[in-house]
Design an enzyme around this catalytic site. Structure first.
Site, short mmCIF file in Angstrom:
data_model
loop_
_atom_site.label_atom_id
_atom_site.label_comp_id
_atom_site.label_asym_id
_atom_site.label_seq_id
_atom_site.Cartn_x
_atom_site.Cartn_y
_atom_site.Cartn_z
CE1 TYR A 75 -3.93 2.45 -0.09
CE2 TYR A 75 -2.66 3.46 1.77
CZ TYR A 75 -3.41 3.25 0.44
OH TYR A 75 -4.68 4.34 0.76
CG ASP A 218 -0.74 19.15 -20.84
OD1 ASP A 218 -0.54 17.90 -20.57
OD2 ASP A 218 -2.66 19.18 -21.03
CE LYS A 261 -4.01 11.59 -23.88
NZ LYS A 261 -4.30 12.28 -23.53
C1 LIG Z 1 -5.28 13.60 -22.65
C2 LIG Z 1 -4.86 14.41 -22.34
C3 LIG Z 1 -4.92 15.11 -21.35
C4 LIG Z 1 -6.44 14.52 -19.99
O1 LIG Z 1 -5.59 12.68 -20.03
P1 LIG Z 1 -5.84 12.17 -19.55
O2 LIG Z 1 -5.56 10.70 -18.64
O3 LIG Z 1 -7.27 11.68 -20.54
O4 LIG Z 1 -7.44 12.65 -17.73
C5 LIG Z 1 -4.69 16.63 -21.09
N1 LIG Z 1 -3.94 17.39 -22.00
C6 LIG Z 1 -3.74 16.67 -22.61
C7 LIG Z 1 -3.67 17.24 -24.11
C8 LIG Z 1 -4.29 15.40 -23.38
O5 LIG Z 1 -3.87 14.78 -24.99
#
Ligand SMILES: *Cc1c(COP(=O)(O)O)cnc(C)c1O
Length: 468
Positions: A75, A218, A261
């Site tokens: 955990y 991001d 991604k």
């Molecule tokens: C997919 C994505 C997110 C959100 O992520 P999740 O894993 O789907 O919650 C945020 N910003 C961008 C640019 C994304 O492509």
């Protein structure tokens, strides 16, 4: 380094196969009607080639699968967390790493901790979940991307760039104290997977930091952005992607990350920060919404696969094949006369639905209709990225963005060139018979992120794709 003019192939071979199910056009016609003409509501067993998203749809490597067996499911304080934390620190360079179940978990925590009601959060084009979390925290998103990003025909190589004049005007207009941070997206998803230049990232960070405004990356597709920098930006050719990534991260104050991604896993994400006090608050907030600060909603094995995925993601051969497959699909569609967003981006092809279906008015959601018609024609599943995705304004009116697109998103290491040929064949066929595609209207519209769960019906007749 491999030359692009040489014939090349994927830098991997297939060890395990997953069978695809073929369906008839009649079956698909019934399935899409049942799904309310929304490809998000189709069961995956009814889909032949799934280009809905590149999110979490990656094929993991044998090394990652082996890593799953090394899951330490304690955990607290799992050994996999230690490796994951070490890897993020090494490749992304931030001091504090807070695991989350996926990207939006990180966005939620960052927005909740930093945004006060009435704040303005600038960003280089919105992303659906990012913007919603900013709004739920009382903020308002303000787009500061360059104008070229909104023009699907502009060949500008860095359409992800921040418009520094726009940003400067915004700071002057609302005051730096109203701007909790700038959200800087790399390889901007909604603009068509378009990169930012290293030069622009430096200039943006300089401007923000001069005003005491932090910049949060991001970083979801930051490595794909690094590949474009290596390919397109002067002085960057031949530079290791890991080095470019560190240069970007070192300029920014932290990041939110969807590991589904770039990082080659099926689930996972993180928030990374340099500020000690903010990181402590984030660690305390993650236990409320995600899980303990050493797993944040991920299993130990997930964190192991994620650490390995990060290492694999910065490999030049991997990105060359990944982005190269997208370029191949895009090039073939251009040759077939299909209107797509240019230059071709990093994670998918964005078809301009307004040019593809000029006879369908914006009020009848041409992009949504095109995703349904494509599915009926060949079982290829795409996603709408237009008016349905954007939603309504504060007064409740539909917003019609300049880009009304459908996205053919390529999962990493999943499909072959032959699958891409099937997609080209289907899209080109629909393009020749475009006048047979009709518009859609809502039958159900949910309040949040409506594109996920909305339902539609054809405006005329019984199908969006009329028979010859
Ligand atoms: C997919 C994505 C997110 C959100 O992520 P999740 O894993 O789907 O919650 C945020 N910003 C961008 C640019 C994304 O492509």
């Amino acid at each position: 380094m491999m030359q692009t003019e040489q014939v090349w192939a994927e830098p991997w071979k297939i060890k395990v196969v997953e069978h695809l199910r073929m369906t008839t056009q009649e079956e698909r016609q019934a399935a899409i009607a049942e799904a309310g003409y929304n490809t998000f509501l189709l069961p995956s067993r009814q889909v032949y080639i799934d280009l809905l998203t590149d999110s979490g749809t990656t094929a993991m490597s044998d090394v990652q699968w082996a890593g799953l067996m090394r899951g330490d499911e304690a955990y607290a304080g799992s050994a996999n967390f230690e490796r994951f934390e070490r890897t993020v620190r090494e490749y992304y360079g931030y001091k504090h790493v807070i695991p989350t179940h996926q990207g939006r978990g990180a966005e939620h925590i960052l927005s909740r901790l930093c945004i006060r009601p009435g704040d303005i959060v600038p960003g280089n084009m919105y992303f659906t979940t990012t913007k919603l979390h900013q709004e739920l925290a009382g903020g308002t998103f303000e787009d500061v991307i360059v104008a070229e990003a909104h023009n699907p025909d502009s060949e500008f190589p860095f359409k992800g760039n921040v418009d520094l004049r726009k940003l400067e005007h915004l700071i002057a207009r609302v005051g730096a104290e109203k701007i909790p941070y700038l959200s800087l997206e790399t390889n901007v998803n909604m603009a068509g997977g378009q990169p930012c230049s290293l030069e622009n990232i430096h200039a943006t960070c300089d401007l923000c930091h001069r005003h005491g405004i932090p910049v949060y990356l991001d970083a979801t597709r930051a490595v794909e952005n690094c590949y474009f920098i290596e390919q397109r930006e002067s002085g960057q050719s031949g530079r290791p992607l890991a080095e470019i990534l560190r240069e970007i991260c070192d300029r920014t104050d932290g990041c939110t990350m969807s590991a589904k991604k770039d990082a080659l896993v099926n689930i996972g994400g993180f928030l990374a920060l340099n500020d000690d006090a903010l990181a402590e608050q984030a660690r305390n907030t993650v236990v409320i919404y995600e899980g303990l600060h050493t797993y944040g909603g991920m299993a130990g094995r997930d964190m192991e696969a994620l650490a390995i995925g990060i290492e694999e993601s910065v490999d030049w051969q991997h990105q060359h094949a990944r982005v190269g497959q997208v370029q191949y699909l895009g090039q073939r569609l251009i040759e077939a006369g299909v209107p797509i967003v240019r230059p071709i981006g990093g994670h998918g092809i964005f078809i301009n639905a307004v040019d593809f279906l000029p006879h369908i008015p914006r009020e009848e959601f041409p992009a949504q209709a095109l995703t349904a018609a494509l599915y009926i024609d060949s079982g290829v599943r795409a996603m709408e990225r237009g008016a349905v995705s954007v939603g309504r304004d504060a007064a409740g009116k539909n917003i019609y963005p300049s880009l009304e697109l459908i996205r053919l998103t390529i999962p990493r290491r999943v499909y072959t060139q032959a699958h891409m040929d099937v997609v080209v064949d289907s899209v080109a066929r629909l393009h020749r018979r475009a006048e047979q595609i009709g518009g859609l209207r809502f039958t159900y519209e949910p309040r949040y992120l409506r594109f996920f769960q909305a339902r539609f019906e054809p405006c005329q007749g019984t199908s969006v794709l009329r028979e010859l």
